[in-house]
Design an enzyme around this catalytic site. Structure first.
Site, PDB file in Angstrom:
ATOM      1  N   LYS A  76      67.461  40.819  -6.055  1.00  0.00           N
ATOM      2  CA  LYS A  76      67.907  42.139  -5.544  1.00  0.00           C
ATOM      3  C   LYS A  76      69.202  41.955  -4.758  1.00  0.00           C
ATOM      4  O   LYS A  76      70.153  42.717  -4.919  1.00  0.00           O
ATOM      5  CB  LYS A  76      66.829  42.723  -4.651  1.00  0.00           C
ATOM      6  CG  LYS A  76      67.293  43.807  -3.704  1.00  0.00           C
ATOM      7  CD  LYS A  76      66.208  44.370  -2.851  1.00  0.00           C
ATOM      8  CE  LYS A  76      65.992  43.652  -1.554  1.00  0.00           C
ATOM      9  NZ  LYS A  76      66.962  43.961  -0.490  1.00  0.00           N
ATOM     10  N   ASN A  77      69.243  40.921  -3.893  1.00  0.00           N
ATOM     11  CA  ASN A  77      70.371  40.781  -2.972  1.00  0.00           C
ATOM     12  C   ASN A  77      71.623  40.207  -3.614  1.00  0.00           C
ATOM     13  O   ASN A  77      72.641  40.052  -2.947  1.00  0.00           O
ATOM     14  CB  ASN A  77      69.960  39.971  -1.738  1.00  0.00           C
ATOM     15  CG  ASN A  77      69.032  40.782  -0.852  1.00  0.00           C
ATOM     16  OD1 ASN A  77      68.834  41.974  -1.073  1.00  0.00           O
ATOM     17  ND2 ASN A  77      68.428  40.143   0.123  1.00  0.00           N
ATOM     18  N   CYS A 123      67.238  49.986  11.185  1.00  0.00           N
ATOM     19  CA  CYS A 123      66.014  49.974  10.382  1.00  0.00           C
ATOM     20  C   CYS A 123      64.980  49.215  11.205  1.00  0.00           C
ATOM     21  O   CYS A 123      65.214  48.817  12.337  1.00  0.00           O
ATOM     22  CB  CYS A 123      66.254  49.305   9.031  1.00  0.00           C
ATOM     23  SG  CYS A 123      66.506  47.547   9.184  1.00  0.00           S
ATOM     24  N   ARG A 150      71.148  46.661  13.114  1.00  0.00           N
ATOM     25  CA  ARG A 150      71.952  46.364  11.917  1.00  0.00           C
ATOM     26  C   ARG A 150      73.382  46.941  12.004  1.00  0.00           C
ATOM     27  O   ARG A 150      73.784  47.772  11.219  1.00  0.00           O
ATOM     28  CB  ARG A 150      71.256  46.898  10.650  1.00  0.00           C
ATOM     29  CG  ARG A 150      69.801  46.532  10.491  1.00  0.00           C
ATOM     30  CD  ARG A 150      69.578  45.072  10.216  1.00  0.00           C
ATOM     31  NE  ARG A 150      70.078  44.644   8.919  1.00  0.00           N
ATOM     32  CZ  ARG A 150      69.393  44.763   7.788  1.00  0.00           C
ATOM     33  NH1 ARG A 150      68.229  45.347   7.799  1.00  0.00           N
ATOM     34  NH2 ARG A 150      69.904  44.331   6.656  1.00  0.00           N
ATOM     35  N   ASP A 154      64.399  36.062   5.474  1.00  0.00           N
ATOM     36  CA  ASP A 154      63.650  36.933   4.558  1.00  0.00           C
ATOM     37  C   ASP A 154      62.325  36.321   4.123  1.00  0.00           C
ATOM     38  O   ASP A 154      61.548  36.971   3.447  1.00  0.00           O
ATOM     39  CB  ASP A 154      64.484  37.250   3.309  1.00  0.00           C
ATOM     40  CG  ASP A 154      65.612  38.181   3.634  1.00  0.00           C
ATOM     41  OD1 ASP A 154      66.478  38.381   2.774  1.00  0.00           O
ATOM     42  OD2 ASP A 154      65.641  38.687   4.765  1.00  0.00           O
ATOM     43  N   ARG A 211      60.829  48.448  -2.821  1.00  0.00           N
ATOM     44  CA  ARG A 211      62.284  48.342  -2.731  1.00  0.00           C
ATOM     45  C   ARG A 211      62.767  46.985  -3.248  1.00  0.00           C
ATOM     46  O   ARG A 211      63.877  46.875  -3.753  1.00  0.00           O
ATOM     47  CB  ARG A 211      62.747  48.515  -1.287  1.00  0.00           C
ATOM     48  CG  ARG A 211      62.551  49.906  -0.741  1.00  0.00           C
ATOM     49  CD  ARG A 211      63.150  50.035   0.636  1.00  0.00           C
ATOM     50  NE  ARG A 211      64.500  49.485   0.634  1.00  0.00           N
ATOM     51  CZ  ARG A 211      65.182  49.222   1.748  1.00  0.00           C
ATOM     52  NH1 ARG A 211      64.656  49.463   2.930  1.00  0.00           N
ATOM     53  NH2 ARG A 211      66.400  48.733   1.688  1.00  0.00           N
TER      54      ARG A 211
END
Ligand code: EPZ
Length: 424
Positions: free
Chosen positions: A25-26, A119, A124, A308, A400
């Site tokens: 995803k990243n 978030c 952030r 993560d 997500r």
């Protein structure tokens, strides 16, 4: 009342089998943003069908880009982009939309992007993105919650990041590809996703030196071409399943389609915790035989232990023999999962940015609430180890960044199903 999806999990489970890992995803997110840098067609293969990517595709289509899914390939063409102002309603769902700032400024000289806002894991800020682009000649102001940016033509500049920032590095790198002159970026992030982006930009004709190091030197060019580029495997999804296989007694799980070299810090940590691993170039198998020993860890920018994977690692340490401290150095509030794990009987105490995990306590199933993407994964992992039923609410956080997690877990023998529940 609204109907929201949840995972109903019956533990404890023993897992057996192989998991095919999706594209990262990243990396897919900055790769899609990079397609704005050219009028030519860009094809992104092995793109993960996760919610964040669908959101970014919708944003690009709203700006006028042509974007089609062709099975696992994204076909993009930014020739038709007429707008540079993605809507707040979509940006607020996906803070990585800030990655549009650099490409829109470089290609169109303007961008109006809602400030992503904070978030669950922290406030952030994007001050380094802004500072770096200002160094390159952009005028950036905040108006009614939007970042309003203009630049006649970005100029090459020298900028040293005060802190390592992944999307900050990616934003400035993309902006610098079309800037006039030379840009030197120092203290850059070196995550595999950043290195993959330098390779993709080079495939589009960008002139970049220093891929994989902390100093990137870019010579701006007049225009970039299209390319076809393969998304690298998702090391965080792979790490999640490896930690899960290590923490459920009697399990034997293998992840396939991975780049083992991107997981060195996790694999070293797991080996140190007594996990038996079979490490191939693109396949890693884990066997939970004699159980986990508690080992402490500190998160750090790549090649350090990934923030993560911090929540998932804490879930695993609840099943380890002994006491492990887990220090989170990247985000100021990334322990939301701890309170939920305590509801399941985990013995964890928090002090500042350190969690002290006393393993060995049996977990018991309970209704819990997901708060952010990796916290959700952590709760699913704990629920699979716990005695009894767990309901994990708000799994839209999980969708997500994890594709069909319940299907992959069912294929490994897990008692999990996606249900709809009333409430928030
Ligand atoms: C990227 O976020 C990832 N997201 C995150 O993954 C990941 O947790 C993070 O990097 C760290 O590895 C994507 O790549 C889309 P940072 P990013 O800028 O770029 C501070 C997931 O789970 N900072 O590297 O937003 C920031 O507050 C997500 O997939 C500033 O102060 O993270 C943080 O403390 C979650 N000013 C630290 O730097 C800035 O201008 C690192 O953040 C930018 C960042």
């Amino acid at each position: 009342m609204v109907a929201l999806e949840a995972f109903e999990i019956q533990g404890p489970c023993r897992l057996e089998g192989e998991v095919a890992i999706e594209g990262a995803k990243n990396f897919a997110l900055p790769a899609v943003a990079a397609s704005l840098l050219t009028d030519s067609p860009v094809r992104i293969t092995n793109a993960p069908k996760v919610q964040d990517l669908h959101t970014l595709v919708r944003i690009l289509q709203g700006l006028g880009a042509a974007v089609e899914w062709e099975d696992g390939t994204l076909a993009l063409r930014a020739r038709g982009v007429r707008r540079q102002d993605p809507p707040y309603d979509l940006v607020r769902r996906m803070r990585a939309s800030v990655l549009l700032l650099g490409p829109l400024l470089a290609r169109f000289g303007r961008a109006r992007i809602p400030l992503p806002g904070g978030c669950a894991i922290g406030q952030r800020p994007v001050d380094m993105h802004i500072a770096g682009l200002r160094h390159m000649g952009a005028d950036i102001a905040v108006e009614h919650g939007d970042l309003v940016a203009t630049a006649k033509r970005l100029k090459g500049a020298r900028y040293t990041f005060p802190k390592v920032t992944v999307t900050g590095t990616e934003n400035l790198m993309m902006a610098a590809t079309l800037a006039e002159g030379t840009t030197i970026l120092r203290n850059c992030a070196q995550e595999p996703e950043v290195t993959a982006l330098t390779r993709m930009l080079a495939a589009m004709g960008a002139r970049i030196e220093g891929a994989g190091t902390s100093t990137l030197t870019l010579e701006g060019v007049k225009e970039l071409q299209g390319c076809t580029f393969d998304v690298i495997p998702d090391r965080i999804e792979a790490g999640t399943y490896l930690l899960l296989g290590a923490m459920l007694a009697g399990s034997r799980v293998a992840v396939t389609g991975v780049h083992s070299g991107d997981l060195t810090s996790l694999l070293d940590q797991m080996a140190d915790a007594g996990v038996s691993l079979e490490i191939g170039r693109d396949r890693i198998a884990v066997t939970a035989n004699e159980g986990l020993a508690a080992r402490s860890v500190v998160t750090a920018p790549y090649p350090g232990f990934a923030t993560d994977l911090q929540a998932q690692y804490i879930a695993a340490m609840t099943q380890a023999a002994g006491v492990a401290t887990v220090e989170e150095t990247i985000f100021e509030n990334r322990f939301q999962h701890v309170m939920e794990l305590q509801r399941m009987g985990a013995d964890i105490t928090l002090s500042g940015r350190t969690a002290v995990v006393r393993g060995g306590a049996r977990l018991s199933g309970a209704p819990v609430m997901a708060s952010d993407l990796r916290a959700s994964a952590c709760l699913v992992m704990a629920a699979l180890a716990a005695d009894g039923a767990t309901l994990v609410r708000r799994i839209y956080h999980l969708d997500r960044g994890y594709f069909h997690m319940e299907k992959k877990l069912q294929a490994l023998g897990a008692g999990i199903r996606r249900v709809t529940v009333e409430g928030v």
